[in-house]
Design a protein around this motif. Structure first.
Motif, PDB file in Angstrom:
ATOM      1  N   SER A 189      10.925 -31.379  46.961  1.00 36.18           N
ATOM      2  CA  SER A 189      10.513 -30.097  47.174  1.00 36.18           C
ATOM      3  C   SER A 189      10.982 -29.165  48.369  1.00 36.18           C
ATOM      4  O   SER A 189      11.311 -29.984  49.565  1.00 36.18           O
ATOM      5  CB  SER A 189       8.859 -30.322  47.205  1.00 36.18           C
ATOM      6  OG  SER A 189       8.438 -29.044  47.687  1.00 36.18           O
ATOM      7  N   THR A 190      11.242 -27.972  48.382  1.00 37.52           N
ATOM      8  CA  THR A 190      11.645 -27.318  49.568  1.00 37.52           C
ATOM      9  C   THR A 190      10.656 -26.155  49.577  1.00 37.52           C
ATOM     10  O   THR A 190      10.785 -25.345  50.371  1.00 37.52           O
ATOM     11  CB  THR A 190      13.125 -26.849  49.181  1.00 37.52           C
ATOM     12  OG1 THR A 190      13.097 -25.736  48.068  1.00 37.52           O
ATOM     13  CG2 THR A 190      14.065 -27.637  48.956  1.00 37.52           C
ATOM     14  N   ARG A 191       9.594 -26.416  49.178  1.00 40.38           N
ATOM     15  CA  ARG A 191       8.277 -25.300  49.542  1.00 40.38           C
ATOM     16  C   ARG A 191       7.182 -25.936  50.436  1.00 40.38           C
ATOM     17  O   ARG A 191       6.854 -26.778  50.563  1.00 40.38           O
ATOM     18  CB  ARG A 191       7.657 -25.231  48.027  1.00 40.38           C
ATOM     19  CG  ARG A 191       8.674 -24.435  47.049  1.00 40.38           C
ATOM     20  CD  ARG A 191       7.575 -23.985  45.898  1.00 40.38           C
ATOM     21  NE  ARG A 191       6.678 -24.875  45.323  1.00 40.38           N
ATOM     22  CZ  ARG A 191       5.861 -24.590  44.720  1.00 40.38           C
ATOM     23  NH1 ARG A 191       5.374 -23.421  44.433  1.00 40.38           N
ATOM     24  NH2 ARG A 191       4.715 -25.381  44.330  1.00 40.38           N
ATOM     25  N   LEU A 192       7.058 -24.911  51.402  1.00 39.94           N
ATOM     26  CA  LEU A 192       6.108 -25.246  52.250  1.00 39.94           C
ATOM     27  C   LEU A 192       4.698 -25.546  51.696  1.00 39.94           C
ATOM     28  O   LEU A 192       3.833 -26.235  52.168  1.00 39.94           O
ATOM     29  CB  LEU A 192       5.834 -24.183  53.134  1.00 39.94           C
ATOM     30  CG  LEU A 192       4.473 -24.033  54.234  1.00 39.94           C
ATOM     31  CD1 LEU A 192       4.857 -25.146  55.159  1.00 39.94           C
ATOM     32  CD2 LEU A 192       4.560 -22.952  55.185  1.00 39.94           C
ATOM     33  N   LEU A 193       4.233 -24.655  50.532  1.00 40.09           N
ATOM     34  CA  LEU A 193       3.098 -24.730  49.753  1.00 40.09           C
ATOM     35  C   LEU A 193       3.018 -26.276  49.417  1.00 40.09           C
ATOM     36  O   LEU A 193       1.662 -26.856  49.388  1.00 40.09           O
ATOM     37  CB  LEU A 193       3.070 -23.922  48.526  1.00 40.09           C
ATOM     38  CG  LEU A 193       1.929 -24.035  47.522  1.00 40.09           C
ATOM     39  CD1 LEU A 193       0.839 -23.566  48.237  1.00 40.09           C
ATOM     40  CD2 LEU A 193       2.237 -23.228  46.515  1.00 40.09           C
ATOM     41  N   ASP A 194       3.852 -27.003  48.888  1.00 38.86           N
ATOM     42  CA  ASP A 194       3.800 -28.267  48.402  1.00 38.86           C
ATOM     43  C   ASP A 194       3.491 -29.460  49.606  1.00 38.86           C
ATOM     44  O   ASP A 194       2.512 -30.236  49.274  1.00 38.86           O
ATOM     45  CB  ASP A 194       5.059 -28.817  47.787  1.00 38.86           C
ATOM     46  CG  ASP A 194       5.251 -28.086  46.473  1.00 38.86           C
ATOM     47  OD1 ASP A 194       4.579 -27.691  45.810  1.00 38.86           O
ATOM     48  OD2 ASP A 194       6.610 -27.942  46.265  1.00 38.86           O
ATOM     49  N   TYR A 195       3.834 -29.125  50.765  1.00 41.12           N
ATOM     50  CA  TYR A 195       3.537 -29.778  51.843  1.00 41.12           C
ATOM     51  C   TYR A 195       2.061 -29.598  52.309  1.00 41.12           C
ATOM     52  O   TYR A 195       1.411 -30.868  52.445  1.00 41.12           O
ATOM     53  CB  TYR A 195       4.519 -29.749  52.941  1.00 41.12           C
ATOM     54  CG  TYR A 195       5.899 -30.403  52.651  1.00 41.12           C
ATOM     55  CD1 TYR A 195       6.349 -31.907  53.027  1.00 41.12           C
ATOM     56  CD2 TYR A 195       6.983 -29.772  51.978  1.00 41.12           C
ATOM     57  CE1 TYR A 195       7.437 -32.443  52.842  1.00 41.12           C
ATOM     58  CE2 TYR A 195       8.214 -30.357  51.597  1.00 41.12           C
ATOM     59  CZ  TYR A 195       8.317 -31.645  52.024  1.00 41.12           C
ATOM     60  OH  TYR A 195       9.584 -32.502  51.910  1.00 41.12           O
ATOM     61  N   TYR A 235      -0.132 -14.093  42.845  1.00 40.51           N
ATOM     62  CA  TYR A 235       0.993 -14.942  42.338  1.00 40.51           C
ATOM     63  C   TYR A 235       0.980 -15.051  40.923  1.00 40.51           C
ATOM     64  O   TYR A 235       2.105 -15.466  40.195  1.00 40.51           O
ATOM     65  CB  TYR A 235       1.035 -16.402  42.921  1.00 40.51           C
ATOM     66  CG  TYR A 235       0.917 -16.428  44.311  1.00 40.51           C
ATOM     67  CD1 TYR A 235       2.039 -15.867  45.226  1.00 40.51           C
ATOM     68  CD2 TYR A 235      -0.290 -16.786  45.078  1.00 40.51           C
ATOM     69  CE1 TYR A 235       1.777 -15.926  46.731  1.00 40.51           C
ATOM     70  CE2 TYR A 235      -0.330 -16.782  46.459  1.00 40.51           C
ATOM     71  CZ  TYR A 235       0.638 -16.279  47.355  1.00 40.51           C
ATOM     72  OH  TYR A 235       0.722 -16.467  48.438  1.00 40.51           O
ATOM     73  N   PHE A 257       9.942 -24.661  58.497  1.00 42.04           N
ATOM     74  CA  PHE A 257       9.939 -24.043  57.386  1.00 42.04           C
ATOM     75  C   PHE A 257      10.661 -22.724  57.617  1.00 42.04           C
ATOM     76  O   PHE A 257      11.150 -21.848  57.188  1.00 42.04           O
ATOM     77  CB  PHE A 257       8.969 -23.817  56.291  1.00 42.04           C
ATOM     78  CG  PHE A 257       8.990 -25.026  55.432  1.00 42.04           C
ATOM     79  CD1 PHE A 257       9.527 -25.087  54.178  1.00 42.04           C
ATOM     80  CD2 PHE A 257       8.242 -26.177  55.722  1.00 42.04           C
ATOM     81  CE1 PHE A 257       9.707 -26.149  53.316  1.00 42.04           C
ATOM     82  CE2 PHE A 257       8.308 -27.349  54.735  1.00 42.04           C
ATOM     83  CZ  PHE A 257       9.000 -27.180  53.786  1.00 42.04           C
ATOM     84  N   ASN A 258       9.825 -21.875  58.762  1.00 42.66           N
ATOM     85  CA  ASN A 258      10.208 -20.791  59.330  1.00 42.66           C
ATOM     86  C   ASN A 258      11.179 -20.593  60.230  1.00 42.66           C
ATOM     87  O   ASN A 258      11.891 -19.418  60.698  1.00 42.66           O
ATOM     88  CB  ASN A 258       8.731 -19.999  59.789  1.00 42.66           C
ATOM     89  CG  ASN A 258       7.966 -19.855  58.902  1.00 42.66           C
ATOM     90  OD1 ASN A 258       8.179 -19.499  57.783  1.00 42.66           O
ATOM     91  ND2 ASN A 258       6.564 -19.820  59.191  1.00 42.66           N
ATOM     92  N   ASP A 302      -0.239 -24.377  36.307  1.00 43.00           N
ATOM     93  CA  ASP A 302       0.528 -24.450  37.504  1.00 43.00           C
ATOM     94  C   ASP A 302      -0.774 -24.261  38.553  1.00 43.00           C
ATOM     95  O   ASP A 302      -0.802 -25.021  39.767  1.00 43.00           O
ATOM     96  CB  ASP A 302       1.118 -23.317  37.975  1.00 43.00           C
ATOM     97  CG  ASP A 302       2.690 -23.456  37.431  1.00 43.00           C
ATOM     98  OD1 ASP A 302       3.084 -24.578  37.100  1.00 43.00           O
ATOM     99  OD2 ASP A 302       3.165 -22.339  36.994  1.00 43.00           O
ATOM    100  N   ARG A 323       5.094 -25.109  59.636  1.00 39.33           N
ATOM    101  CA  ARG A 323       5.552 -23.520  59.516  1.00 39.33           C
ATOM    102  C   ARG A 323       6.606 -23.347  60.621  1.00 39.33           C
ATOM    103  O   ARG A 323       7.488 -22.718  60.174  1.00 39.33           O
ATOM    104  CB  ARG A 323       4.386 -22.787  59.880  1.00 39.33           C
ATOM    105  CG  ARG A 323       3.281 -22.488  58.751  1.00 39.33           C
ATOM    106  CD  ARG A 323       1.931 -22.441  59.113  1.00 39.33           C
ATOM    107  NE  ARG A 323       1.274 -22.085  57.749  1.00 39.33           N
ATOM    108  CZ  ARG A 323       0.782 -22.983  56.969  1.00 39.33           C
ATOM    109  NH1 ARG A 323       1.270 -24.156  57.218  1.00 39.33           N
ATOM    110  NH2 ARG A 323       0.096 -22.889  55.742  1.00 39.33           N
TER     111      ARG A 323
END
Length: 349
Positions: free
Chosen positions: A170-176, A227, A113-114, A233, A110
């Motif tokens: 991936s560029t998404r925090l959710l994926d990590y 979402y 990414f933030n 998904d 976080r």
């Protein structure tokens, strides 16, 4: 008799630590507090937090620092039990610490990414992780981007699952986050059969299985409610472990047309038969109730086992959550009644 002899020392230690946990009357008192300073001064009088708070300068009396004290108290308890543990119990504690490692990595994700210019202070955690973990906080907090953070994990077990996500672009925090959670639960599910005796293994199976079931239900609900994700998904979000909720049930729940229909269909699941799942927060509430009941029963039936340690950490983490919640309620100006409702709800009281 062998288990009694093996666990007598650490069970006695756990009992002494359990006696220091806050009681229901303490939470009623916390709920009546009006300021963060009031809570800190009250915690100063307790056996669990008094010594740590005594070392604080009053100018540091704010929420961020008291939350560090709470975490430090948890780490101190872990260290005390580790010193009392025999080799088998130490092996369990080395496995148990994975949950704190995952939390630390997700926190650092976080930060990255933030794009925090200056990460929150994690130095207070360094002595603990330096002693009991392969994670090196001094490296993790210097990461400027996801590539550096993943590279800093190269010599740990968490590198491979995160490296796969990075390679996928991936560029998404959710994926990590999801990759870490999937790795953690899959590893714990596999090694549970090698931990302790049969009673310990059954307890861990119930605790992990229940947690996975209810996390999957939470994620389906949130995916639909907030979402509006499609069923395929949603499948990708789920932990591939079935306990009381079977694969076909999860599939059908993921395919419900709305969050409201999802809650209605939850009534036909194992948990829906035992609990009322008709409110937005009901799944989160029953998660703690279920886990508390599982660990309480395991400890009652097998007091001289890993259940004594496992249940203690659950109770300690619940205590920290409730104190943090009380601080949050002050921040938002909630009444004493509202605050107490939040504190008691989390443990089903």
């Amino acid at each position: 008799m062998r288990d009694v002899m093996r666990y007598s020392g650490i069970v006695t230690k756990v009992a002494a630590m359990r006696a220091k946990l806050l009681k229901q009357q303490d939470y009623k008192t916390l709920a009546s507090m009006n300021t963060v300073t009031d809570i800190i001064e009250y915690l100063r009088t307790t056996k669990s937090y008094g010594n740590l708070i005594e070392r604080m300068d009053e100018s540091l009396y704010h929420r961020g620092n008291i939350e560090k004290i709470l975490v430090q108290s948890l780490y101190d308890d872990y260290s005390r039990l580790y010193r009392f543990a025999d080799m088998q119990q130490k092996e369990f504690l080395k496995i148990f610490i994975k949950r704190y490692e995952v939390e630390l990595i997700e926190y650092c994700l976080r930060i990255v990414f933030n794009h925090y210019n200056k990460p929150f202070d994690l130095n207070y955690k360094r002595p603990f992780f330096d002693k009991y973990s392969n994670l090196r906080i001094e490296q993790l907090i210097t990461a400027q981007d996801i590539d550096q953070l993943v590279d800093h994990l190269k010599n740990t077990e968490y590198y491979t699952p995160l490296q796969r996500i990075r390679e996928a672009g991936s560029t998404r925090l959710l994926d990590y986050d999801l990759a870490l959670d999937l790795y953690y639960f899959n590893v714990m599910w596999k090694i549970r059969k090698k931990i302790g005796g049969k009673g310990d293994q059954e307890m861990i199976k119930k605790e992990l299985g229940t947690k996975v079931d209810l996390l999957n239900l939470q994620w389906i609900y949130r995916a639909k409610k907030y979402y509006h994700m499609s069923a395929p998904d949603i499948y990708n979000l789920l932990i591939p472990i079935s306990y009381r909720v079977k694969d076909q049930e999860l599939k059908e729940l993921a395919e419900t047309p709305s969050a409201e229909e999802f809650l209605k269909q939850c009534a036909d699941t194992f948990y829906g038969h035992k609990y009322q799942l008709d409110r937005e927060n009901s799944i989160e509430v029953i998660t703690n109730q279920c886990l508390e009941r599982i660990l309480k029963t395991a400890y009652r039936n097998h007091p001289y086992s890993l259940a004594s340690i496992y249940q203690y950490f659950f109770l300690k983490e619940e205590e920290i959550y409730k104190i943090t919640t009380a601080l949050e309620c002050i921040r938002y100006g909630l009444s004493e009644r509202e605050t107490l409702q939040y504190l008691m709800q989390h443990s089903g009281q």
